[in-house]
Design a protein around this motif. Sequence first.
Motif, PDB file in Angstrom:
ATOM      1  N   SER A  51     -17.816  13.158  -6.182  1.00 22.01           N
ATOM      2  CA  SER A  51     -18.815  13.009  -5.037  1.00 22.01           C
ATOM      3  C   SER A  51     -18.862  14.046  -4.707  1.00 22.01           C
ATOM      4  O   SER A  51     -17.569  14.491  -4.965  1.00 22.01           O
ATOM      5  CB  SER A  51     -18.429  11.756  -4.148  1.00 22.01           C
ATOM      6  OG  SER A  51     -17.542  12.353  -3.071  1.00 22.01           O
ATOM      7  N   GLY A  52     -20.004  14.707  -3.533  1.00 17.42           N
ATOM      8  CA  GLY A  52     -20.183  16.663  -2.862  1.00 17.42           C
ATOM      9  C   GLY A  52     -18.567  16.153  -2.215  1.00 17.42           C
ATOM     10  O   GLY A  52     -18.044  17.463  -1.806  1.00 17.42           O
ATOM     11  N   SER A 100     -26.387  14.609  -8.385  1.00 18.97           N
ATOM     12  CA  SER A 100     -26.272  13.669  -8.039  1.00 18.97           C
ATOM     13  C   SER A 100     -26.768  12.474  -8.737  1.00 18.97           C
ATOM     14  O   SER A 100     -27.624  12.294  -9.358  1.00 18.97           O
ATOM     15  CB  SER A 100     -27.310  13.050  -6.538  1.00 18.97           C
ATOM     16  OG  SER A 100     -27.448  12.280  -5.938  1.00 18.97           O
ATOM     17  N   HIS A 149     -15.662  16.170  -9.274  1.00 19.86           N
ATOM     18  CA  HIS A 149     -15.294  15.747  -8.417  1.00 19.86           C
ATOM     19  C   HIS A 149     -16.148  14.345  -9.023  1.00 19.86           C
ATOM     20  O   HIS A 149     -17.248  14.465  -8.931  1.00 19.86           O
ATOM     21  CB  HIS A 149     -15.982  16.149  -7.244  1.00 19.86           C
ATOM     22  CG  HIS A 149     -15.139  17.201  -6.586  1.00 19.86           C
ATOM     23  ND1 HIS A 149     -13.247  17.194  -6.695  1.00 19.86           N
ATOM     24  CD2 HIS A 149     -14.873  18.575  -7.182  1.00 19.86           C
ATOM     25  CE1 HIS A 149     -11.970  18.613  -6.489  1.00 19.86           C
ATOM     26  NE2 HIS A 149     -13.415  19.365  -6.347  1.00 19.86           N
ATOM     27  N   ARG A 197     -23.721  18.911  -4.524  1.00 20.58           N
ATOM     28  CA  ARG A 197     -23.582  18.071  -5.791  1.00 20.58           C
ATOM     29  C   ARG A 197     -25.147  18.438  -5.650  1.00 20.58           C
ATOM     30  O   ARG A 197     -26.130  17.797  -5.397  1.00 20.58           O
ATOM     31  CB  ARG A 197     -23.042  16.833  -5.529  1.00 20.58           C
ATOM     32  CG  ARG A 197     -22.397  16.943  -6.532  1.00 20.58           C
ATOM     33  CD  ARG A 197     -21.229  15.421  -6.934  1.00 20.58           C
ATOM     34  NE  ARG A 197     -20.820  15.252  -8.349  1.00 20.58           N
ATOM     35  CZ  ARG A 197     -20.985  14.472  -9.395  1.00 20.58           C
ATOM     36  NH1 ARG A 197     -21.486  13.343  -8.237  1.00 20.58           N
ATOM     37  NH2 ARG A 197     -20.823  13.685 -10.270  1.00 20.58           N
ATOM     38  N   TYR A 198     -25.467  19.083  -7.344  1.00 19.69           N
ATOM     39  CA  TYR A 198     -26.420  18.935  -8.244  1.00 19.69           C
ATOM     40  C   TYR A 198     -26.778  17.343  -8.846  1.00 19.69           C
ATOM     41  O   TYR A 198     -27.626  16.956  -8.372  1.00 19.69           O
ATOM     42  CB  TYR A 198     -26.834  20.264  -8.537  1.00 19.69           C
ATOM     43  CG  TYR A 198     -28.101  20.381  -9.547  1.00 19.69           C
ATOM     44  CD1 TYR A 198     -28.956  20.979  -8.491  1.00 19.69           C
ATOM     45  CD2 TYR A 198     -28.595  19.689 -10.429  1.00 19.69           C
ATOM     46  CE1 TYR A 198     -30.113  20.869  -9.283  1.00 19.69           C
ATOM     47  CE2 TYR A 198     -30.060  19.866 -11.072  1.00 19.69           C
ATOM     48  CZ  TYR A 198     -30.341  20.902 -10.931  1.00 19.69           C
ATOM     49  OH  TYR A 198     -31.808  20.974 -11.003  1.00 19.69           O
ATOM     50  N   PRO A 205     -21.199  19.862   2.130  1.00 23.22           N
ATOM     51  CA  PRO A 205     -21.678  19.466   0.363  1.00 23.22           C
ATOM     52  C   PRO A 205     -22.703  19.168  -0.021  1.00 23.22           C
ATOM     53  O   PRO A 205     -22.972  18.942   0.969  1.00 23.22           O
ATOM     54  CB  PRO A 205     -20.267  17.788   0.069  1.00 23.22           C
ATOM     55  CG  PRO A 205     -20.798  17.547   1.611  1.00 23.22           C
ATOM     56  CD  PRO A 205     -21.150  18.642   2.404  1.00 23.22           C
ATOM     57  N   THR A 227     -20.333  23.489  -3.436  1.00 22.31           N
ATOM     58  CA  THR A 227     -21.331  23.160  -4.589  1.00 22.31           C
ATOM     59  C   THR A 227     -20.514  23.262  -6.252  1.00 22.31           C
ATOM     60  O   THR A 227     -19.691  24.063  -6.530  1.00 22.31           O
ATOM     61  CB  THR A 227     -22.564  23.692  -4.252  1.00 22.31           C
ATOM     62  OG1 THR A 227     -23.767  23.147  -5.538  1.00 22.31           O
ATOM     63  CG2 THR A 227     -22.867  25.433  -5.094  1.00 22.31           C
ATOM     64  N   ASP A 228     -21.289  22.724  -7.258  1.00 22.67           N
ATOM     65  CA  ASP A 228     -20.567  22.080  -7.888  1.00 22.67           C
ATOM     66  C   ASP A 228     -21.355  22.699  -9.239  1.00 22.67           C
ATOM     67  O   ASP A 228     -21.187  22.744 -10.448  1.00 22.67           O
ATOM     68  CB  ASP A 228     -20.423  21.096  -8.816  1.00 22.67           C
ATOM     69  CG  ASP A 228     -22.101  20.221  -8.708  1.00 22.67           C
ATOM     70  OD1 ASP A 228     -22.486  20.665  -8.229  1.00 22.67           O
ATOM     71  OD2 ASP A 228     -22.011  18.693  -9.423  1.00 22.67           O
ATOM     72  N   ASP A 229     -22.959  23.572  -8.644  1.00 30.37           N
ATOM     73  CA  ASP A 229     -23.816  24.096  -9.280  1.00 30.37           C
ATOM     74  C   ASP A 229     -24.569  25.319  -8.887  1.00 30.37           C
ATOM     75  O   ASP A 229     -24.551  26.373  -7.629  1.00 30.37           O
ATOM     76  CB  ASP A 229     -24.897  23.610  -9.251  1.00 30.37           C
ATOM     77  CG  ASP A 229     -26.100  23.313 -10.629  1.00 30.37           C
ATOM     78  OD1 ASP A 229     -25.833  22.695 -11.711  1.00 30.37           O
ATOM     79  OD2 ASP A 229     -27.108  24.241 -10.010  1.00 30.37           O
ATOM     80  N   ARG A 264     -17.184  20.462 -11.150  1.00 30.98           N
ATOM     81  CA  ARG A 264     -18.235  18.990 -11.410  1.00 30.98           C
ATOM     82  C   ARG A 264     -17.496  18.050 -11.607  1.00 30.98           C
ATOM     83  O   ARG A 264     -17.623  17.000 -12.150  1.00 30.98           O
ATOM     84  CB  ARG A 264     -18.811  19.891 -12.989  1.00 30.98           C
ATOM     85  CG  ARG A 264     -19.764  20.260 -12.925  1.00 30.98           C
ATOM     86  CD  ARG A 264     -20.258  21.098 -14.215  1.00 30.98           C
ATOM     87  NE  ARG A 264     -21.393  21.867 -14.064  1.00 30.98           N
ATOM     88  CZ  ARG A 264     -22.134  22.304 -13.313  1.00 30.98           C
ATOM     89  NH1 ARG A 264     -22.654  21.260 -12.988  1.00 30.98           N
ATOM     90  NH2 ARG A 264     -23.548  23.228 -12.867  1.00 30.98           N
TER      91      ARG A 264
END
Length: 81
Positions: free
Chosen positions: A78-79, A17, A76, A14-15, A12, A53-55, A74
């Motif tokens: 958390s990652g 954070s 979610h 995530r950008y 995971p 990822t979300d980015d 996006r």
Amino acid sequence: MPANTDFSVVIPARYDSQRLPGKALLDIHGKSLIQRVWERAVASSAQDVFIATDDERIIEAAAGFGAQAMMTSRLHKSGSD
């Protein structure tokens, strides 16, 4: 005895954070954090290694070092979600 490759790894990344935005793309001695994590996961002999990822920036970075990456929502929290 041969290594067990009957497992996959999903990383995971995530950008946005809250504590450290963009952490996955931070440069550590010439490589991003996400590339270093991906390289260690590949070295584990996993059958597949994916970055979730979300980015789009992380998708592009992953493509640059040969990783398979997929977009997540996006929404979610958390990652790991």
